[in-house]
Design a protein around this motif. Sequence first.
Motif, PDB file in Angstrom:
ATOM      1  N   ALA A 191       0.837  -1.201   0.000  1.00 13.34           N
ATOM      2  CA  ALA A 191       0.000   0.000   0.000  1.00 13.34           C
ATOM      3  C   ALA A 191       0.873   1.252   0.000  1.00 13.34           C
ATOM      4  CB  ALA A 191      -0.933  -0.011   1.215  1.00 13.34           C
ATOM      5  N   GLU A 192       1.910   1.231   0.832  1.00 15.32           N
ATOM      6  CA  GLU A 192       2.837   2.372   0.847  1.00 15.32           C
ATOM      7  C   GLU A 192       3.538   2.503  -0.504  1.00 15.32           C
ATOM      8  OE1 GLU A 192       2.761  -0.075   2.979  1.00 15.32           O
ATOM      9  OE2 GLU A 192       2.330   0.781   4.968  1.00 15.32           O
ATOM     10  N   GLY A 193       3.833   1.341  -1.110  1.00 14.60           N
ATOM     11  CA  GLY A 193       4.498   1.356  -2.401  1.00 14.60           C
ATOM     12  C   GLY A 193       3.643   1.963  -3.490  1.00 14.60           C
ATOM     13  N   GLU A 194       2.330   1.692  -3.478  1.00 11.61           N
ATOM     14  CA  GLU A 194       1.422   2.275  -4.470  1.00 11.61           C
ATOM     15  C   GLU A 194       1.490   3.800  -4.416  1.00 11.61           C
ATOM     16  OE1 GLU A 194      -0.459   0.918  -6.730  1.00 11.61           O
ATOM     17  OE2 GLU A 194      -0.796  -1.178  -6.195  1.00 11.61           O
ATOM     18  N   HIS A 195       1.459   4.343  -3.213  1.00  7.04           N
ATOM     19  CA  HIS A 195       1.513   5.797  -3.053  1.00  7.04           C
ATOM     20  C   HIS A 195       2.863   6.351  -3.510  1.00  7.04           C
ATOM     21  CE1 HIS A 195       0.766   9.773  -1.330  1.00  7.04           C
ATOM     22  NE2 HIS A 195       1.945   9.666  -0.727  1.00  7.04           N
ATOM     23  N   PHE A 196       3.929   5.646  -3.121  1.00  9.11           N
ATOM     24  CA  PHE A 196       5.264   6.126  -3.476  1.00  9.11           C
ATOM     25  C   PHE A 196       5.489   6.109  -4.989  1.00  9.11           C
ATOM     26  CE2 PHE A 196       9.675   5.234  -4.550  1.00  9.11           C
ATOM     27  CZ  PHE A 196      10.309   6.337  -3.987  1.00  9.11           C
ATOM     28  N   ILE A 197       5.104   5.028  -5.669  1.00  9.39           N
ATOM     29  CA  ILE A 197       5.332   4.912  -7.107  1.00  9.39           C
ATOM     30  C   ILE A 197       4.558   5.989  -7.866  1.00  9.39           C
ATOM     31  CG2 ILE A 197       4.933   3.459  -9.144  1.00  9.39           C
ATOM     32  CD1 ILE A 197       7.391   2.684  -7.553  1.00  9.39           C
ATOM     33  N   ALA A 198       3.346   6.296  -7.398  1.00  8.75           N
ATOM     34  CA  ALA A 198       2.577   7.364  -8.043  1.00  8.75           C
ATOM     35  C   ALA A 198       3.328   8.691  -7.955  1.00  8.75           C
ATOM     36  CB  ALA A 198       1.196   7.482  -7.396  1.00  8.75           C
ATOM     37  N   SER A 199       3.906   8.976  -6.793  1.00  7.01           N
ATOM     38  CA  SER A 199       4.678  10.213  -6.626  1.00  7.01           C
ATOM     39  C   SER A 199       5.957  10.170  -7.463  1.00  7.01           C
ATOM     40  CB  SER A 199       5.022  10.416  -5.147  1.00  7.01           C
ATOM     41  OG  SER A 199       3.860  10.539  -4.366  1.00  7.01           O
ATOM     42  N   ALA A 200       6.591   8.981  -7.487  1.00  4.41           N
ATOM     43  CA  ALA A 200       7.841   8.845  -8.233  1.00  4.41           C
ATOM     44  C   ALA A 200       7.627   9.079  -9.725  1.00  4.41           C
ATOM     45  CB  ALA A 200       8.430   7.452  -8.001  1.00  4.41           C
ATOM     46  N   ARG A 201       6.511   8.589 -10.249  1.00  5.36           N
ATOM     47  CA  ARG A 201       6.229   8.810 -11.674  1.00  5.36           C
ATOM     48  C   ARG A 201       6.140  10.305 -11.974  1.00  5.36           C
ATOM     49  NH1 ARG A 201       4.895   3.951 -14.050  1.00  5.36           N
ATOM     50  NH2 ARG A 201       3.949   2.365 -12.690  1.00  5.36           N
ATOM     51  N   GLY A 202       5.531  11.068 -11.073  1.00  3.91           N
ATOM     52  CA  GLY A 202       5.430  12.510 -11.285  1.00  3.91           C
ATOM     53  C   GLY A 202       6.790  13.184 -11.270  1.00  3.91           C
ATOM     54  N   VAL A 203       7.651  12.761 -10.355  1.00  5.06           N
ATOM     55  CA  VAL A 203       8.986  13.350 -10.261  1.00  5.06           C
ATOM     56  C   VAL A 203       9.787  13.069 -11.533  1.00  5.06           C
ATOM     57  CG1 VAL A 203      11.189  13.253  -9.054  1.00  5.06           C
ATOM     58  CG2 VAL A 203       9.055  13.285  -7.750  1.00  5.06           C
ATOM     59  N   VAL A 204       9.781  11.801 -11.984  1.00  3.68           N
ATOM     60  CA  VAL A 204      10.542  11.428 -13.178  1.00  3.68           C
ATOM     61  C   VAL A 204       9.998  12.136 -14.414  1.00  3.68           C
ATOM     62  CG1 VAL A 204      11.161   9.511 -14.701  1.00  3.68           C
ATOM     63  CG2 VAL A 204      11.269   9.218 -12.223  1.00  3.68           C
TER      64      VAL A 204
END
Length: 298
Positions: free
Chosen positions: A60-73
Amino acid sequence: MDRLLELETAIAVADQGGFASAGRLLGQSAPSVTRHIAELERRLGTQIFARTTRRVSLTAEGEHFIASARGVVAAYREALSGTAIAATEPRGVLTVTAPVLFGQKFVAPLLGELAERHPSMKIEALFLDRVVDLMEEGVDLAVRIGDLPDSSLRARRVGSVRRVVFAAPAYLEANGVPARPQDLVSHRIIAASATGDQTAWRFRADGRTVSVRVQPRMSFNSNTAVLDTVIAGHGIGALFSYQVADAIKSGAVAEILADYAVPSVPVHLVHRSTRAVPARIRAAMDYLSDGLAGATVS
């Protein structure tokens, strides 16, 4: 550690569902991907991937993190595309590796010319008679002689070389000329330990490849030492054609068992597989491909 690379690695693992497949996509080894994710999770203080023996999935934490990471990249890539530093002029450090003698004879002169053409590029050459791991050792481009195993590397064939069995005229006069590969078992063999199995020499006979087991009297981890020892008349050696071409031309050694020679092996330029190949690697691939096409000895 490159923070952006960590984000791209995490996104690739999420998209591919595994560390090994993410590594193939990014041109990284599976252990390297594992290290990136472990370091990222350590700094975050939470697990972003749940691992099982069959698959890797997001927590669950990973889902949130990956969504943010996609925006950063995505923001980073957009910023790059809007700048004036388009990577059209080769610059930065180019690291190239090749076998020692091949590198000295063919690659070094071409690298000198490449440096003259692109003054913003610095070149470092590693001439070694071993297979260099491009990812682990940070090398951009390699000359590989022989058939390539399946890998994530991109390759371009630039020529071919063949294995030559040879001896000095004085040795052959004193010990006789082998008429068949099997005759080698009664001769003094000078082996090159840097070229793999030094006791099994391959030949072509009756349309098939055969191996002859030899017992080297001497072996060297230097191909030059093998050549010098054979020239001195101490036995029979086997090296690639480019390594003995000058000695054969001068008469210092003579090729033997040529009718049993195995087919030529390819010479490739290889580099790591990435989505965007840096300009310095593209320029080097093109220039070395053209230069080596006429330099290899078949």
